[in-house]
Design a protein around this motif. Structure first.
Motif, PDB file in Angstrom:
ATOM      1  N   LYS A   9       0.864  -1.167   0.000  1.00  0.00           N
ATOM      2  CA  LYS A   9       0.000   0.000   0.000  1.00  0.00           C
ATOM      3  C   LYS A   9       0.899   1.213   0.000  1.00  0.00           C
ATOM      4  O   LYS A   9       2.100   1.129   0.292  1.00  0.00           O
ATOM      5  CB  LYS A   9      -0.940   0.005   1.202  1.00  0.00           C
ATOM      6  CG  LYS A   9      -0.274   0.191   2.539  1.00  0.00           C
ATOM      7  CD  LYS A   9      -1.284   0.319   3.649  1.00  0.00           C
ATOM      8  CE  LYS A   9      -0.539   0.725   4.934  1.00  0.00           C
ATOM      9  NZ  LYS A   9      -1.451   1.045   5.992  1.00  0.00           N
ATOM     10  N   LYS A  10       0.333   2.345  -0.337  1.00  0.00           N
ATOM     11  CA  LYS A  10       1.112   3.575  -0.403  1.00  0.00           C
ATOM     12  C   LYS A  10       1.696   3.897   0.967  1.00  0.00           C
ATOM     13  O   LYS A  10       1.013   3.821   1.986  1.00  0.00           O
ATOM     14  CB  LYS A  10       0.219   4.723  -0.868  1.00  0.00           C
ATOM     15  CG  LYS A  10       0.957   6.024  -1.016  1.00  0.00           C
ATOM     16  CD  LYS A  10       0.014   7.118  -1.501  1.00  0.00           C
ATOM     17  CE  LYS A  10       0.734   8.455  -1.560  1.00  0.00           C
ATOM     18  NZ  LYS A  10      -0.166   9.521  -2.003  1.00  0.00           N
ATOM     19  N   GLU A  12       2.589   6.282   3.670  1.00  0.00           N
ATOM     20  CA  GLU A  12       2.008   7.584   4.013  1.00  0.00           C
ATOM     21  C   GLU A  12       3.059   8.627   4.364  1.00  0.00           C
ATOM     22  O   GLU A  12       2.918   9.791   4.007  1.00  0.00           O
ATOM     23  CB  GLU A  12       1.002   7.434   5.156  1.00  0.00           C
ATOM     24  CG  GLU A  12      -0.199   6.567   4.804  1.00  0.00           C
ATOM     25  CD  GLU A  12      -0.991   7.082   3.601  1.00  0.00           C
ATOM     26  OE1 GLU A  12      -1.114   8.318   3.417  1.00  0.00           O
ATOM     27  OE2 GLU A  12      -1.483   6.249   2.823  1.00  0.00           O
ATOM     28  N   ARG A  17       8.652   7.326   2.104  1.00  0.00           N
ATOM     29  CA  ARG A  17       8.271   7.016   0.730  1.00  0.00           C
ATOM     30  C   ARG A  17       9.404   7.388  -0.227  1.00  0.00           C
ATOM     31  O   ARG A  17       9.745   6.623  -1.129  1.00  0.00           O
ATOM     32  CB  ARG A  17       6.989   7.761   0.362  1.00  0.00           C
ATOM     33  CG  ARG A  17       6.460   7.381  -0.994  1.00  0.00           C
ATOM     34  CD  ARG A  17       5.064   7.900  -1.293  1.00  0.00           C
ATOM     35  NE  ARG A  17       4.936   9.334  -1.098  1.00  0.00           N
ATOM     36  CZ  ARG A  17       4.116   9.922  -0.224  1.00  0.00           C
ATOM     37  NH1 ARG A  17       3.333   9.184   0.535  1.00  0.00           N
ATOM     38  NH2 ARG A  17       4.066  11.230  -0.115  1.00  0.00           N
ATOM     39  N   GLN A  50       7.283  10.705  -8.370  1.00  0.00           N
ATOM     40  CA  GLN A  50       6.041  11.388  -8.021  1.00  0.00           C
ATOM     41  C   GLN A  50       6.129  12.868  -8.386  1.00  0.00           C
ATOM     42  O   GLN A  50       5.133  13.480  -8.735  1.00  0.00           O
ATOM     43  CB  GLN A  50       5.762  11.214  -6.528  1.00  0.00           C
ATOM     44  CG  GLN A  50       4.428  11.769  -6.093  1.00  0.00           C
ATOM     45  CD  GLN A  50       4.199  11.587  -4.601  1.00  0.00           C
ATOM     46  OE1 GLN A  50       5.108  11.279  -3.856  1.00  0.00           O
ATOM     47  NE2 GLN A  50       2.966  11.786  -4.180  1.00  0.00           N
TER      48      GLN A  50
END
Length: 153
Positions: A9-10, A12, A17, A50
């Motif tokens: 999952k991403k 947070e 990250r 990103q």
């Protein structure tokens, strides 16, 4: 020490990250290089972060690899389209054959005397004519076989 399984999952936390992205990106670039050298594979790897930064690796000219990819997918789509057209033609042919078989079975039942109660006078005369022709052919074949049998004795 065994590393624990990471839930997909991403992440947070922005710092975590970014660190994970950098480590995995470097690992992926390293694996791409190893694959190209060890297996003499032609590959290109494009990564956008990103924030929109570009990271890339190519074992040969990136443009040539991209053009090769485009040609391959175009050919594959054309092949797929041709297969679909061929499949559609086969379905139509099968449908046509089914109709033909049903018609032949219908005529066969009539010649066997089944379902003739609903036939008109003209249809019954046609069936009678067909049966007379068939009977003539059967008798002709029987005489031919008997003749050859008697000559052979």
């Amino acid at each position: 020490m065994v590393r624990g399984k990471i839930e997909m999952k991403k992440i947070e936390n922005a710092t975590s990250r970014q660190v994970t992205f950098s480590k995995r990106r470097n690992g992926l670039l390293k694996k791409a290089y190893e694959l190209s050298v060890l297996c003499d594979a032609q590959l290109s790897l494009i990564i956008f972060s990103q924030r929109g930064r570009l990271y890339e690796f190519s074992s040969s000219d990136m443009q040539k690899t991209i053009e090769r990819y485009r040609k391959y997918t175009k050919d594959h789509e054309t092949s797929n389209h041709d297969s679909q057209i061929h499949l559609q033609q086969l379905k139509q042919e099968a449908s046509h054959m089914i109709t033909k078989i049903e018609l032949l079975e219908f005529h066969k039942r009539k010649l066997l005397g089944q379902g003739i109660a609903s036939c008109s006078l003209e249809e019954l005369q046609e069936i009678d004519s067909q049966l007379q022709r068939s009977l003539g052919k059967v008798r002709e074949r029987k005489v031919h076989i008997l003749h050859h049998y008697l000559i052979g004795i």
